[in-house]
Design an enzyme around this catalytic site. Structure first.
Site, PDB file in Angstrom:
ATOM      1  N   GLU A   1       1.014  -1.278   0.023  1.00 36.37           N
ATOM      2  CA  GLU A   1       0.106  -0.026  -0.133  1.00 36.37           C
ATOM      3  C   GLU A   1       0.896   1.403   0.021  1.00 36.37           C
ATOM      4  OE1 GLU A   1      -3.322   2.262   2.572  1.00 36.37           O
ATOM      5  OE2 GLU A   1      -2.566   0.447   3.243  1.00 36.37           O
ATOM      6  N   ASP A   2       1.877   1.241   0.843  1.00 38.19           N
ATOM      7  CA  ASP A   2       2.692   2.579   0.938  1.00 38.19           C
ATOM      8  C   ASP A   2       3.969   2.577   0.222  1.00 38.19           C
ATOM      9  OD1 ASP A   2       0.776   3.236   2.771  1.00 38.19           O
ATOM     10  OD2 ASP A   2       2.099   2.728   4.648  1.00 38.19           O
TER      11      ASP A   2
ATOM     12  N   ASP B   1      -3.555  -4.960  13.769  1.00 38.07           N
ATOM     13  CA  ASP B   1      -3.118  -3.429  13.297  1.00 38.07           C
ATOM     14  C   ASP B   1      -4.031  -2.496  13.723  1.00 38.07           C
ATOM     15  OD1 ASP B   1      -2.070  -1.576  11.044  1.00 38.07           O
ATOM     16  OD2 ASP B   1      -3.700  -2.106  10.079  1.00 38.07           O
TER      17      ASP B   1
END
Length: 739
Positions: free
Chosen positions: A90-91, A153
């Site tokens: 994602e990052d 998370d």
């Protein structure tokens, strides 16, 4: 700009990594350690330029999530590696293909699932949040570990929210209480659930949270001394019996104290069971139950138990797998205290959920333990067509509901949510049994299908091949499994009636010299102010559209003078073409009904929230203005429901064309042999008619009968009356309007 000591930071990262391996609940092989090391290296490299809002290196977040996964949830190397990599795709520029190439398809699949969840656009409104949740739950079909890592998370994000803006804190905390805490509860992760709830309260009601925390601190010494006094008394007896145990004093969570204060409407000081004692004992599997009851006997020798608050989850474990014996006893100073008795195995299952289950099963693997977890949540996925908010509400109801334990006729035990009915029980055995349920017996006595069950009830289900669910069944059940199955069958029946209706409509239009084609269907849908073609065919099938109405349509169609002008004026169809062919029955909410019996009463719509047809509503009985109808989310709703609960009436909008109603028919005639048989045959052969009650009597050759039937509309009733009149010997058939 804060200067960062990189050397010190790198040492801290290395220290966290060592800690991660040390605290793992599973025993890690050399291969496992290699996999985790590789994931750690890839994650460090990918996130090296990133920092969190607090200023610390981003890598601390994936390591913290992996620590929760390894220690608190107790998963193995695959999950620990996926947790370390959960934000990489994602990052950073790394792709799923890269993960699969570097690791294995399983790790890649879990990381992809986690990325999918994060990619869902988040919004403040509840339906978006619910949609996000539904997408998350649907990833269960890939791998349940996705959800478990997502919980870890979320927990770490909640623990590190201090640097965020207040509005973001409130939004994330509300979402946590709404979705993630119930999910952790259902998965048997009680520690994580408690932490999520406490942190959720910290950010949604900070003043309340801080007040309870400070009160707990103030009373800590007194509480510790109290628990120690009880522990010392019990220790003497437990030692004498030679039991190997440890006693822990356990304060109740801040969130549960808050809930008690609200539910009982009391202050912090008035909440008595703010803490519990837990006795965890060593035992062989063979002696587990015996020792638990031995400890029960020792505890109750010293302190008087409350029989109504004894909970035996050893004989009947909760559906989450939780096992324990809970005893509430009257301690010193007249205070109730809860004592939880668990073996070491039970304690691990309570802390780790199903991750501990397979550890105690011979030959079981992590995968098979996860299957048990997956099956727990699968039922809620049976119908993912429902709208997202309803999906979440149903799911939450099943997650959080308390349980009752009931028996089958053979003595097998079944757990159901509190409030479940005998029809829910039938569906819990098997969907096919539920659909064919004609009646139910509870403890040998015939009861209605909406009979609410209690723990200890024994239920027998009576089935019939000819039985079909009706729309009323949705009011008889509380579990989402039963509701989903009933809705599916009703939809199938609706489509079947729609197919019959289409054939019938083709024949009727043929008599009127009209061929049924797409443009005629569109015209008819608009002529009858409907929304879909299935609406039209279904209404023809049940007889709600009469021949005269079709003649009116034909007359209008053949009037070329009118049509000429109609075509000249730019005409916009009231229903878009693509909507017309949707295979659904649209609900035209045109009637408001009250109470269980669906009474039709006079009412006024309240100006404070202006409800419109289709809204979720309730009725409020006013002193001077009769019944006023409010939306369930009206700003005044909570006040009215808490202060004037006795004046609240349940209410809902219905589509009168799809609603069944009761009609009573009086029949008189000559008493001919076989008349009763013929009469019941005619009624039961008549489509869409159910007999609710029937009473027949004869006197001196004259026959009298009264039949109460359930029909969908007046056309069907007229047809039924005409068919009864044709029976040999029947003289008069009339409808009774006053009962």
């Amino acid at each position: 700009m804060i200067e960062i000591d990189l050397e010190k930071e790198n040492k801290a990262i290395a220290q966290e990594y060592k800690e991660l391996l040390r605290i793992s609940y599973q025993t890690l092989s050399d291969e496992d350690k290699k996999l985790i090391r590789k994931a750690f290296d890839v994650s460090v490299e990918a996130h090296k330029e990133q920092r969190r809002k607090s200023g610390e290196a981003y890598i601390f977040h994936p390591i913290a999530v992996a620590k929760i996964v390894a220690s608190e949830i107790g998963l193995g190397a695959t999950s620990i590696a996926a947790a370390l990599l959960h934000d990489v795709v994602e990052d950073t520029p790394t792709t799923i293909q890269d993960i699969e190439r570097l690791f294995n398809p399983k790790v890649a699949q879990i990381v992809e699932g986690l990325t999918k969840i994060s990619m869902v656009q988040r919004d403040l409104n509840v339906s978006m949040q619910a949609e996000n949740f539904r997408k998350m739950i649907l990833t269960l079909n890939d791998d349940v570990r996705v959800i478990l890592i997502k919980l870890a998370d979320r927990l770490h994000n909640m623990q590190t929210m201090d640097s965020m803006q207040e509005d973001k804190q409130t939004k994330i905390a509300s979402e946590t209480l709404y979705i993630y805490a119930p999910l952790a509860h259902r998965l048997g992760l009680y520690n994580i659930k408690t932490k999520l709830e406490d942190l959720g309260l910290k950010y949604t009601e900070p003043a309340v949270y801080n007040e309870i925390v400070s009160k707990i601190k103030e009373t800590k010494e007194e509480q510790d001394a109290y628990i120690e006094a009880i522990s010392n008394i019990l220790k003497t007896s437990l030692d004498t019996e030679g039991i190997d145990y440890i006693i822990k004093g356990r304060p109740k969570s801040i969130y549960s104290i808050r809930r008690k204060m609200q539910a009982q409407n009391v202050s912090f000081d008035e909440v008595y069971d703010k803490f519990a004692l837990r006795i965890v004992y060593k035992s062989t599997p063979h002696d587990e139950k015996f020792i638990a009851w031995k400890i029960y006997s020792i505890v109750t020798d010293h302190y008087r138990p409350s029989p109504s608050r004894l909970r035996d989850w050893i004989s009947s474990p909760k559906s989450t797998g939780y096992e324990a014996l809970h005893i509430t006893v009257m301690g010193p100073k007249g205070r109730w205290i809860e004592v939880q008795v668990r073996s070491e195995r039970m304690d691990e299952i309570a802390e780790k959920g199903y991750a501990a289950h397979y550890k105690y099963k011979n030959g079981a693997t992590e995968e098979s333990g996860l299957d048990v977890w997956l099956n727990l949540l699968k039922e809620a996925l049976e119908n993912s067509e429902t709208n997202a908010v309803n999906f979440v509400e149903d799911f939450k109801m099943n997650l959080y509901s308390k349980e009752i334990f009931v028996f089958t006729p053979k003595g097998e035990i079944k757990s159901l949510p509190k409030g479940a009915t005998s029809l829910d029980f039938a569906f819990s055995i098997h969907s096919e049994i539920g659909i064919r349920t004609r009646g139910t017996r509870v403890n040998g006595k015939l009861v209605p299908l909406n009979f609410e069950l209690k723990s200890g009830d024994q239920i027998e289900v009576i089935t019939s091949q000819h039985q079909k669910p009706t729309i009323n069944w949705l009011d008889y059940v509380t579990t989402s499994r039963a509701k989903t199955k009933i809705k599916n069958v009703l939809n199938e029946n609706t489509k079947k009636i729609g197919e019959e209706g289409k054939e019938l409509l083709t024949r009727k239009l043929k008599h009127l010299k009209i061929t049924l084609n797409e443009s005629v269907v569109n015209e008819l849908v608009n002529f009858f102010k409907l929304k879909t073609s299935l609406d039209l065919f279904y209404r023809v099938g049940i007889g709600a559209i009469e021949n005269q109405q079709l003649k009116d349509y034909a007359a209008q169609k053949s009037n070329s003078f009118i049509n000429f002008f109609k075509n000249k004026i730019k005409r916009t169809a009231s229903t878009a073409d693509e909507d017309i062919h949707k295979p659904i029955i649209s609900s035209n909410y045109d009637m408001l009904v009250f109470g269980k019996e669906h009474d039709k009463l006079d009412y006024k719509l309240s100006p404070c929230c202006n409800p419109i047809p289709g809204d979720d509503v309730f009725g409020f009985v006013t002193i001077n203005e009769g019944i006023k109808v409010h939306k369930k989310d009206c700003p005044n709703a909570i006040g009215m429901q808490s202060n004037y609960a006795y004046r609240i009436m349940t209410a809902k909008w219905i589509d009168s064309s799809q609603e069944e109603f009761k009609a009573i028919i009086n029949i008189t005639g000559m008493d001919v042999l076989g008349l009763t048989n013929q009469l019941t045959k005619v009624i039961s052969n008549n489509m869409h008619v159910n007999i609710q009650s029937i009473s027949l009597s004869t006197e001196a050759g004259i026959f009298h009968g009264q039949v109460a039937v359930i029909v969908q509309n007046n056309t069907i009733l007229k047809k039924l009356i005409n068919n009864i009149k044709k029976i040999d010997g029947i003289d008069k058939v009339t409808r009774v309007y006053k009962t």
